[in-house]
Design a protein around this motif. Structure first.
Motif, PDB file in Angstrom:
ATOM      1  N   ALA A  42       0.807  -1.101  -0.027  1.00  0.00           N
ATOM      2  CA  ALA A  42      -0.103   0.026  -0.042  1.00  0.00           C
ATOM      3  C   ALA A  42       0.926   1.346  -0.047  1.00  0.00           C
ATOM      4  N   ARG A  43       1.897   1.277   0.716  1.00  0.00           N
ATOM      5  CA  ARG A  43       2.643   2.305   0.717  1.00  0.00           C
ATOM      6  C   ARG A  43       3.630   2.546  -0.541  1.00  0.00           C
ATOM      7  N   ARG A  44       4.012   1.404  -1.062  1.00  0.00           N
ATOM      8  CA  ARG A  44       4.752   1.433  -2.370  1.00  0.00           C
ATOM      9  C   ARG A  44       3.633   2.003  -3.368  1.00  0.00           C
ATOM     10  N   LEU A  45       2.532   1.916  -3.239  1.00  0.00           N
ATOM     11  CA  LEU A  45       1.375   2.312  -4.248  1.00  0.00           C
ATOM     12  C   LEU A  45       0.867   3.766  -3.787  1.00  0.00           C
ATOM     13  N   HIS A  46       1.609   4.192  -2.703  1.00  0.00           N
ATOM     14  CA  HIS A  46       1.387   5.551  -2.404  1.00  0.00           C
ATOM     15  C   HIS A  46       0.011   5.844  -1.687  1.00  0.00           C
ATOM     16  N   PHE A  47      -0.580   4.867  -0.944  1.00  0.00           N
ATOM     17  CA  PHE A  47      -1.632   4.827  -0.273  1.00  0.00           C
ATOM     18  C   PHE A  47      -1.002   5.221   1.227  1.00  0.00           C
ATOM     19  N   ASP A  48      -1.784   6.038   1.900  1.00  0.00           N
ATOM     20  CA  ASP A  48      -1.255   6.014   3.392  1.00  0.00           C
ATOM     21  C   ASP A  48      -1.803   4.671   4.078  1.00  0.00           C
ATOM     22  N   ALA A  49      -0.991   4.180   4.964  1.00  0.00           N
ATOM     23  CA  ALA A  49      -1.550   2.754   5.379  1.00  0.00           C
ATOM     24  C   ALA A  49      -1.112   2.824   6.881  1.00  0.00           C
TER      25      ALA A  49
ATOM     26  N   ALA B 210      10.015  -3.248   9.259  1.00  0.00           N
ATOM     27  CA  ALA B 210       9.851  -2.879   7.708  1.00  0.00           C
ATOM     28  C   ALA B 210       8.746  -2.181   7.563  1.00  0.00           C
ATOM     29  N   MET B 211       7.820  -2.279   8.105  1.00  0.00           N
ATOM     30  CA  MET B 211       6.599  -1.381   8.243  1.00  0.00           C
ATOM     31  C   MET B 211       6.832   0.106   8.858  1.00  0.00           C
ATOM     32  N   ARG B 212       7.421   0.051  10.001  1.00  0.00           N
ATOM     33  CA  ARG B 212       7.827   1.349  10.322  1.00  0.00           C
ATOM     34  C   ARG B 212       8.738   2.140   9.344  1.00  0.00           C
ATOM     35  N   GLU B 213       9.817   1.464   8.843  1.00  0.00           N
ATOM     36  CA  GLU B 213      10.747   2.045   7.936  1.00  0.00           C
ATOM     37  C   GLU B 213      10.009   2.619   6.835  1.00  0.00           C
ATOM     38  N   ALA B 214       8.949   1.839   6.206  1.00  0.00           N
ATOM     39  CA  ALA B 214       8.381   2.147   5.222  1.00  0.00           C
ATOM     40  C   ALA B 214       7.044   3.344   5.517  1.00  0.00           C
TER      41      ALA B 214
END
Ligand code: VGL
Ligand code: ZN
Length: 213
Positions: free
Chosen positions: A169-176, A198-202
């Motif tokens: 979702a982050r890669r696709l520019h959604f807020d997650a 990984a999620m924190r980092e992203a």
């Protein structure tokens, strides 16, 4: 300090990942305490205007099953052309009781039930891409067309399908945002710690559903 978001009914969607019998106690790939997410998710679902569910949905003999690889056991990892693949017990086989959504989950208001993992030769943890991380499921287009900008995730399992979905979702520019009290993890060899990092980092927001305003 992370700011606690207020639900915006127009641009927010709750995506409930894989709350299926096979991931709950007694199921083929049971997540410890997996069914504990059900009441938490039902409470959350009442607060969101828009609700989407996903369902892990494998054909018999799926390539992610250890049983499809002679000499291999569940929870071993092998190398496939699209990267490392953990081998799982047979689970969420299309049309079986194990693949059904948990009966306590209130799916009435779900606007979309998105099935994934149906291609025989490739696994799909993420709701957005197959595990090659290149073949889209179509969910991003759906969410964009519906005008959703922020995706809240919950469900099973935190360190696999929830994390992979939130990262995509982050890669696709959604807020997650991942609502951790409405998720449970498989936690295989440190996978939960790695997924959280990984999620924190992203830039995925990590919070409790009970904190939502
Ligand atoms: C999942 C492993 C295999 C999940 C699905 O829903 O997290 N994990 N298939
Ligand atoms: Zn699966």
């Amino acid at each position: 300090m992370q700011t606690i978001p207020k639900i915006d009914p127009r641009r927010d969607v709750l995506v409930v990942i894989d709350v299926q019998n096979d991931f709950c106690p007694g199921g083929a790939l049971a997540v410890t305490d997996g069914d504990a997410v059900v009441p938490a998710i039902n409470t959350l679902a009442d607060r969101f205007e828009h609700l989407v569910l996903t369902q892990d949905w494998h054909p018999p003999g799926h390539r992610s099953f250890a049983s499809s690889h002679p000499g291999r056991a569940p929870f071993e990892t092998i190398e496939l052309e699209y990267g490392p693949q953990t081998l799982w017990p047979d689970h969420c086989v299309q049309g079986t009781t194990g693949a059904a959504l948990h009966e306590g989950l209130d799916a009435t208001r779900a606007e979309l039930v998105m099935r994934k993992g149906f291609r025989p030769d490739i696994d799909s943890y993420s709701a957005f891409y197959e595990n090659d991380r290149a073949s889209p499921t179509g969910l991003a287009g759906y969410l964009r067309e519906r005008g959703f900008a922020r995706v809240f995730f919950c469900g099973l399992a935190t360190d696999y399908c929830v994390a992979w979905s939130a990262l995509d979702a982050r890669r696709l520019h959604f807020d997650a945002v991942v609502l951790l009290d409405a998720c449970r993890a498989i936690d295989l060899g440190g996978s939960l710690e790695r997924a959280l990092a990984a999620m924190r980092e992203a830039g995925v927001g990590l919070m409790q559903g009970s904190e939502l305003r």
